[in-house]
Design a protein around this motif. Structure first.
Motif, PDB file in Angstrom:
ATOM      1  N   TYR A  23      99.247  34.361 -38.082  1.00 52.96           N
ATOM      2  CA  TYR A  23      99.334  34.281 -39.536  1.00 52.96           C
ATOM      3  C   TYR A  23     100.369  35.285 -40.039  1.00 52.96           C
ATOM      4  O   TYR A  23     100.634  36.300 -39.385  1.00 52.96           O
ATOM      5  N   THR A  60      95.097  45.200 -42.431  1.00 50.32           N
ATOM      6  CA  THR A  60      94.881  44.479 -41.169  1.00 50.32           C
ATOM      7  C   THR A  60      96.183  43.948 -40.568  1.00 50.32           C
ATOM      8  O   THR A  60      96.144  43.266 -39.545  1.00 50.32           O
ATOM      9  N   LYS A  97     100.529  30.115 -41.863  1.00 49.30           N
ATOM     10  CA  LYS A  97     100.497  30.135 -40.410  1.00 49.30           C
ATOM     11  C   LYS A  97     101.831  30.628 -39.855  1.00 49.30           C
ATOM     12  O   LYS A  97     102.888  30.333 -40.392  1.00 49.30           O
ATOM     13  N   LYS A 124      96.519  38.776 -36.989  1.00 45.82           N
ATOM     14  CA  LYS A 124      95.749  38.001 -36.025  1.00 45.82           C
ATOM     15  C   LYS A 124      94.813  37.017 -36.722  1.00 45.82           C
ATOM     16  O   LYS A 124      94.502  35.957 -36.173  1.00 45.82           O
ATOM     17  N   GLU A 125      94.337  37.370 -37.909  1.00 47.36           N
ATOM     18  CA  GLU A 125      93.402  36.545 -38.672  1.00 47.36           C
ATOM     19  C   GLU A 125      93.966  36.296 -40.068  1.00 47.36           C
ATOM     20  O   GLU A 125      94.787  37.077 -40.559  1.00 47.36           O
ATOM     21  N   CYS A 164      99.435  36.958 -32.868  1.00 46.37           N
ATOM     22  CA  CYS A 164      99.525  36.839 -34.327  1.00 46.37           C
ATOM     23  C   CYS A 164      99.821  35.399 -34.720  1.00 46.37           C
ATOM     24  O   CYS A 164     100.870  34.858 -34.361  1.00 46.37           O
TER      25      CYS A 164
END
Length: 286
Positions: free
Chosen positions: A106, A140, A76, A17-18, A104
């Motif tokens: 990334y 993560t 990305k 997500k990040e 998501c």
């Protein structure tokens, strides 16, 4: 960066997500050694980390070299290329697949290189070990997508599995797909992903049987083929299904044919006797 199945790398896409940074070189090396054995980091920066798996040697006509395990830097993820056909076969993540592709943005891509020269069983175990190292290094990570077979998993399902040995590759690297034949009661079940190991995918064209039984048969047959380096010859038989379980009482004949469903590839077609469907199978397998 897709590779042709059976010719290139085992491709793993970790979705986030990040944005996520490349883990420290020492941390990556320690995780690789923990899961894979002796490794040597031969390149490391923000864009690429490469590790030579020193206990897994690929042999070629002009020499030998250790298999390479590559991890790309974060990039990305646009979620493009996942059409209805692909998403329909993501059975392990049905409730979350649309959310994952929406949230998501990334990805981190990882792959093996030179591993096609390894024996199938050794490569299967190495790729499974590599996956476990990645799951540890990227806490993560939201989901794992396996491009070779089209499977999508929540990261927690990858981290919490209790499978051992080469069946780990079957779990994450081989997809059993299901299709209904429009306008009929016929069904088709096949596998995708065995070609990564230069082993045959399976195909069943049938009617009148619980498809869940056939899915279980396909996974068991794929596991057997991997564990025994594909001992099934054209025209031989495998145990069929009686009351949902594999049984020696019923023998189903096997033929090597072209797949009925994309992608184009050779498959081991299993003719299910009285449950078989389609003139094509019946004419070649009787």
């Amino acid at each position: 960066m897709p590779w042709p199945e059976g010719e290139g790398g085992y491709l793993i896409q970790m979705l986030f997500k990040e944005p996520v940074a490349m883990p420290d070189k020492e941390k990556m090396t320690a995780a690789m050694e923990k899961h894979i054995g002796a490794v040597k980091c031969f390149c490391y920066d923000k864009k690429t980390a490469g590790f030579a798996a020193l206990e897994h040697i690929a042999e070629f006509k002009d020499g030998k070299a250790p298999v390479q395990l590559m991890v790309m830097g974060c990039s990305k993820f646009k979620g493009k290329g996942f059409d209805t056909f692909l998403m329909s076969q993501m059975w392990d993540c049905q409730e979350d697949r649309e959310r994952i592709f929406r949230e998501c943005r990334y990805q981190v891509v990882a792959a093996d290189m030179l591993a096609a020269a390894l024996p199938a069983l050794e490569r299967a175990n190495l790729d499974a070990d590599f996956l476990e190292a990645l799951a540890e290094l990227y806490p993560t990570c939201e989901a794992f997508y396996f491009q070779n077979c089209g499977k999508l998993f929540l990261a927690e399902d990858v981290r919490s599995h209790q499978i051992e040995g080469p069946d780990r590759f079957i779990r994450f690297g081989v997809n059993v797909r299901f299709f209904n034949t429009k306008g009929t009661e016929d069904m088709l079940i096949d596998t995708l992903g065995m070609g990564t190991l230069f082993l045959p995918d399976l195909q069943y064209h049938f009617h009148g049987m619980d498809p869940n039984w056939v899915v279980n048969h396909a996974y068991n047959a794929a596991s057997y083929i991997l564990a025994n380096d594909n001992p099934i010859q054209d025209g031989e038989t495998v145990d069929g299904i009686v009351n949902g379980k594999m049984s020696r009482e019923i023998q189903w004949k096997c033929r090597y044919e072209e797949a009925l469903v994309q992608p184009a590839r050779g498959v081991l077609d299993i003719h299910m006797g009285e449950f078989a469907a389609g003139q094509r199978q019946e004419s070649t397998c009787n």
